[in-house]
Write an enzyme that holds these catalytic residues in place. Structure first.
Site, PDB file in Angstrom:
ATOM      1  N   ASP A 144       0.875  -1.172   0.000  1.00  0.00           N
ATOM      2  CA  ASP A 144       0.000   0.000   0.000  1.00  0.00           C
ATOM      3  C   ASP A 144       0.915   1.226   0.000  1.00  0.00           C
ATOM      4  OD1 ASP A 144      -1.539   2.190   0.716  1.00  0.00           O
ATOM      5  OD2 ASP A 144      -2.744   1.076   2.165  1.00  0.00           O
ATOM      6  N   VAL A 145       0.852   2.018  -1.075  1.00  0.00           N
ATOM      7  CA  VAL A 145       1.814   3.130  -1.198  1.00  0.00           C
ATOM      8  C   VAL A 145       1.638   4.194  -0.113  1.00  0.00           C
ATOM      9  CG1 VAL A 145       2.212   2.891  -3.687  1.00  0.00           C
ATOM     10  CG2 VAL A 145       0.374   4.395  -2.878  1.00  0.00           C
TER      11      VAL A 145
ATOM     12  N   ASN B  36       2.009   6.160 -10.095  1.00  0.00           N
ATOM     13  CA  ASN B  36       0.742   6.065 -10.838  1.00  0.00           C
ATOM     14  C   ASN B  36      -0.443   5.695  -9.954  1.00  0.00           C
ATOM     15  OD1 ASN B  36      -1.024   5.244 -13.337  1.00  0.00           O
ATOM     16  ND2 ASN B  36      -0.905   3.421 -12.030  1.00  0.00           N
TER      17      ASN B  36
ATOM     18  N   TYR C 113      -9.814  14.771  -4.069  1.00  0.00           N
ATOM     19  CA  TYR C 113      -8.994  14.270  -5.182  1.00  0.00           C
ATOM     20  C   TYR C 113      -8.258  15.430  -5.867  1.00  0.00           C
ATOM     21  CZ  TYR C 113      -8.080  11.668  -9.586  1.00  0.00           C
ATOM     22  OH  TYR C 113      -7.501  11.068 -10.688  1.00  0.00           O
TER      23      TYR C 113
ATOM     24  N   LYS D 237      -4.258  15.994  -6.145  1.00  0.00           N
ATOM     25  CA  LYS D 237      -3.575  16.026  -7.443  1.00  0.00           C
ATOM     26  C   LYS D 237      -2.873  17.371  -7.652  1.00  0.00           C
ATOM     27  CE  LYS D 237      -4.500  11.905  -9.121  1.00  0.00           C
ATOM     28  NZ  LYS D 237      -3.422  10.893  -9.164  1.00  0.00           N
TER      29      LYS D 237
HETATM   30  P1  NAP Z   1      -7.446   2.297 -11.847  1.00  0.00           P
HETATM   31  O1  NAP Z   1      -7.796   1.595 -13.104  1.00  0.00           O
HETATM   32  O2  NAP Z   1      -8.497   2.531 -10.820  1.00  0.00           O
HETATM   33  O3  NAP Z   1      -6.211   1.540 -11.170  1.00  0.00           O
HETATM   34  C1  NAP Z   1      -5.699   2.051  -9.977  1.00  0.00           C
HETATM   35  C2  NAP Z   1      -4.393   1.356  -9.681  1.00  0.00           C
HETATM   36  O4  NAP Z   1      -3.857   1.951  -8.477  1.00  0.00           O
HETATM   37  C3  NAP Z   1      -4.557  -0.133  -9.420  1.00  0.00           C
HETATM   38  O5  NAP Z   1      -3.447  -0.811  -9.946  1.00  0.00           O
HETATM   39  C4  NAP Z   1      -4.552  -0.206  -7.885  1.00  0.00           C
HETATM   40  O6  NAP Z   1      -4.017  -1.412  -7.388  1.00  0.00           O
HETATM   41  C5  NAP Z   1      -3.599   0.920  -7.541  1.00  0.00           C
HETATM   42  N1  NAP Z   1      -3.767   1.415  -6.177  1.00  0.00           N
HETATM   43  C6  NAP Z   1      -4.827   2.076  -5.653  1.00  0.00           C
HETATM   44  N2  NAP Z   1      -4.583   2.385  -4.361  1.00  0.00           N
HETATM   45  C7  NAP Z   1      -3.337   1.908  -4.087  1.00  0.00           C
HETATM   46  C8  NAP Z   1      -2.516   1.916  -2.936  1.00  0.00           C
HETATM   47  N3  NAP Z   1      -2.924   2.486  -1.785  1.00  0.00           N
HETATM   48  N4  NAP Z   1      -1.300   1.318  -3.001  1.00  0.00           N
HETATM   49  C9  NAP Z   1      -0.871   0.725  -4.161  1.00  0.00           C
HETATM   50  N5  NAP Z   1      -1.604   0.701  -5.276  1.00  0.00           N
HETATM   51  C10 NAP Z   1      -2.824   1.282  -5.239  1.00  0.00           C
HETATM   52  O7  NAP Z   1      -6.830   3.758 -12.149  1.00  0.00           O
HETATM   53  P2  NAP Z   1      -6.365   4.432 -13.523  1.00  0.00           P
HETATM   54  O8  NAP Z   1      -7.555   5.013 -14.177  1.00  0.00           O
HETATM   55  O9  NAP Z   1      -5.489   3.500 -14.252  1.00  0.00           O
HETATM   56  O10 NAP Z   1      -5.521   5.670 -12.952  1.00  0.00           O
HETATM   57  C11 NAP Z   1      -4.097   5.651 -12.844  1.00  0.00           C
HETATM   58  C12 NAP Z   1      -3.625   7.038 -12.407  1.00  0.00           C
HETATM   59  O11 NAP Z   1      -4.059   8.012 -13.363  1.00  0.00           O
HETATM   60  C13 NAP Z   1      -4.213   7.487 -11.066  1.00  0.00           C
HETATM   61  O12 NAP Z   1      -3.254   8.213 -10.359  1.00  0.00           O
HETATM   62  C14 NAP Z   1      -5.373   8.366 -11.463  1.00  0.00           C
HETATM   63  O13 NAP Z   1      -5.694   9.303 -10.459  1.00  0.00           O
HETATM   64  C15 NAP Z   1      -4.818   9.024 -12.712  1.00  0.00           C
HETATM   65  N6  NAP Z   1      -5.864   9.500 -13.617  1.00  0.00           N
HETATM   66  C16 NAP Z   1      -6.721   8.661 -14.254  1.00  0.00           C
HETATM   67  C17 NAP Z   1      -7.688   9.175 -15.116  1.00  0.00           C
HETATM   68  C18 NAP Z   1      -8.652   8.312 -15.876  1.00  0.00           C
HETATM   69  O14 NAP Z   1      -9.491   8.866 -16.610  1.00  0.00           O
HETATM   70  N7  NAP Z   1      -8.599   7.007 -15.772  1.00  0.00           N
HETATM   71  C19 NAP Z   1      -7.778  10.561 -15.314  1.00  0.00           C
HETATM   72  C20 NAP Z   1      -6.899  11.398 -14.643  1.00  0.00           C
HETATM   73  C21 NAP Z   1      -5.936  10.860 -13.803  1.00  0.00           C
HETATM   74  P3  NAP Z   1      -4.945  -2.721  -7.053  1.00  0.00           P
HETATM   75  O15 NAP Z   1      -5.713  -3.032  -8.299  1.00  0.00           O
HETATM   76  O16 NAP Z   1      -3.951  -3.764  -6.709  1.00  0.00           O
HETATM   77  O17 NAP Z   1      -5.827  -2.323  -5.905  1.00  0.00           O
END
Ligand code: NAP
Length: 270
Positions: A68-69, A95, A166, A170
């Protein structure tokens, strides 16, 4: 070998590498020749499957690390295990992210701290762990350099209802990038913020369906929802030698979303 392994010999850590954007980053860094530590929190099976596939391509080139980061002890233990595996870190991708859409007046203390700790404390802890290693690695070998990429969001500068915590996290992580770029430059370490718009992952798949994808096409000047490769390819480029003079920068990957927020329309005639 593809002939384009510009990250060959590099050791990369990707937090939240088990799904979505993180998984895409893991795959593209690996394709560019890096050894990749795939961090996950709960998706052990998924992380194991990804690592298995990558090790089929190049033996001992990927390994999964559960942590857990937001937990300092788990982060320290993860980096020690990575040391035992590959002896250091050249690239860190912060990430891992978490959102919890709630009205400002309804955000509980628990929700506030979980969102802040995952999105901000996590990158801080991982930056310290990686940065301390990079300090000794790159002082001794100034021809090499380190890279830290922080994943932010368009909501680091544009608020959205339900995202007070959030957005605050960010926005702060974008400033953490600038501080990192400033303080670690003397160790030849670069830091960059990559801020996605709407990217199709588990985080927002339901939301895109709920609003209707056609509305995103209207809102986004490039007229499509982003895909994970749109972000991962940029991240890989920023980690490579062609981005050697890029540090402290903040890059939106949003199909122009941020430029299309004022929608008086219709278009002027032409
Ligand atoms: P996602 O599909 O929800 O995946 C989240 C990832 O973060 C998963 O691998 C999860 O691991 C991991 N995670 C969550 N909490 C954690 C913790 N406490 N310790 C370690 N790992 C943790 O998210 P995503 O859409 O790919 O987003 C990736 C990044 O891009 C994030 O920072 C998000 O805020 C940013 N972002 C995404 C979007 C978008 O539209 N998708 C837009 C803007 C920014 P587990 O599966 O093992 O729990």
């Amino acid at each position: 070998m593809t002939g384009n392994e510009y990250l060959q010999g590099k050791r990369a850590v990707v937090t939240g590498g088990s799904r979505g954007i993180g998984e895409a980053i893991v795959r593209v860094l690996h394709h560019a020749g890096a050894k990749v530590a795939v961090n996950y929190r709960s998706s052990a099976d998924r992380a194991g499957r990804i690592v298995g596939e990558l090790n089929e391509i190049r033996p001992n080139s990927a390994r999964a690390f559960g942590a857990d980061v937001s937990d300092p002890k788990e982060v320290a233990a993860m980096f020690s295990s990575i040391d035992e595996w590959v002896g250091g870190v050249d690239v860190l991708i912060n990430n891992a992210g978490y959102e919890d859409c709630r009205h400002l007046l309804d955000i509980s203390y628990e929700s506030w701290t979980k969102v802040l700790h995952t999105n901000l404390t996590g990158p801080f802890l991982c930056t310290q762990e990686a940065g301390r290693r990079m300090e000794t690695q790159f002082r001794a070998d100034s021809a090499s350099s380190g890279v830290i990429i922080n994943l932010s969001s368009i909501h680091d500068s544009v608020p959205r209802k339900g995202f007070a915590h959030y957005s605050a996290a960010k926005s702060a992580v974008a400033m953490l990038t600038k501080a990192t770029a400033l303080e670690l430059a003397e160790y030849n370490v670069r830091a960059v913020t990559v801020a996605p718009g709407a990217i199709r992952t588990d985080m927002n798949r339901e939301e895109i369906a709920q609003f209707g994808e056609h509305r995103f096409r209207e809102w986004i000047p490039l007229s499509r929802v982003g895909e994970t490769h749109d972000v991962s390819e940029l991240v890989a480029f920023l980690c490579g030698p062609q981005a050697a003079y890029v540090t402290g920068s903040h890059l939106y990957v949003d199909g122009g979303y941020m430029q299309g927020l004022v929608q008086y329309d219709p278009r002027p005639p032409r």
